[in-house]
Design an enzyme around this catalytic site. Sequence first.
Site, short mmCIF file in Angstrom:
data_model
loop_
_atom_site.label_atom_id
_atom_site.label_comp_id
_atom_site.label_asym_id
_atom_site.label_seq_id
_atom_site.Cartn_x
_atom_site.Cartn_y
_atom_site.Cartn_z
N HIS A 75 0.85 -1.20 0.00
CA HIS A 75 0.00 0.00 0.00
C HIS A 75 0.89 1.25 0.00
CE1 HIS A 75 -3.56 2.44 1.41
NE2 HIS A 75 -2.60 3.15 1.97
N GLU A 76 1.91 1.27 0.86
CA GLU A 76 2.79 2.46 0.91
C GLU A 76 3.57 2.62 -0.39
OE1 GLU A 76 2.14 4.43 3.19
OE2 GLU A 76 1.02 2.99 4.40
N HIS A 115 1.47 4.34 -2.88
CA HIS A 115 1.56 5.81 -2.78
C HIS A 115 2.83 6.31 -3.47
CE1 HIS A 115 -1.89 6.37 -0.29
NE2 HIS A 115 -1.39 5.83 0.81
N HIS A 132 -5.32 7.74 -2.10
CA HIS A 132 -6.36 6.84 -1.58
C HIS A 132 -7.57 6.86 -2.50
CE1 HIS A 132 -4.42 7.25 2.58
NE2 HIS A 132 -4.21 6.03 2.14
ZN LIG Z 1 -2.41 5.10 2.43
#
Ligand SMILES: [Zn+2]
Length: 265
Positions: free
Chosen positions: A163-164, A167, A173
């Site tokens: 998830h990171e 980014h 998001h």
């Molecule tokens: Zn996040």
Amino acid sequence: MRIIKYVFFLIVSGVGFSAENFGNFIYYDSQARAKEIIYEKEDGFAVVEGDILVKKLSQIDKIPRAAIIRQIGGERWVNGEVPYKFGDLSEENKNAVLNAMHLWETQTVIKFIEITTENAHNYPDYLLFVSFNGKNSSSFVGKQGGEQIVKIAISCKPFSAAHEIGHAIGLWHEQSRADRDKYVTILWDNIDEDYKFNFNQHIGDGQDLLEYDYDSLMHYSAYAFSKNGQQTITPVNKDVNIGQRTHLSDKDIAAIMVMYARSLM
Ligand SMILES: [Zn+2]
């Protein structure tokens, strides 16, 4: 998916904000619309939406009242190549990050390149994975230029690391999309007062690609920032779940392919 825009600058002016643990600034987007960004101060960084690093606090203090700065969401990585270094990570966290890289690498065009003393001169821009002694891992969105910290919390799971990394390679998001209110309902009464700003949409600093994706690895969980154990965000479509951390969704993969196919041309 909500992705970074290519070229976009913000005019920023710092304004006073009383709360000790929070701060804010105002920027004007390319259509001269004013937008306030409220952030949490965490370990020397300004953080929005729980895990998105915006700037170092020391950099925000230096912003004059009116200045043009780089967009909050950075750029794409040239040719989809993401150089990286490990800082002080435990073996467990190093493995979580390596597993996360493997997920993106095997399903998209992104390639991760470990920096060595031999190749370092070729890669001035890179991710530095460091350990963070708090509960949330966090990352900037997109390539910021130079050394770029990704904070990995203790016992970070591979899909949280993925998830990171999502980014860092340019994904916001999912529930920050401009059209999110057609797909999810924000239950404001259940959100911790101090953290309501984490549900603000940063409409000026991204571009929505493909359809809204409930299945995205980049979606908040249904209980994000809850003050009472009840849901804070609920899908309009009652047959779906949100906030999974078990796989890259088809649209997560498709969004990265669209973003980086262009840079490969
Ligand atoms: Zn996040």
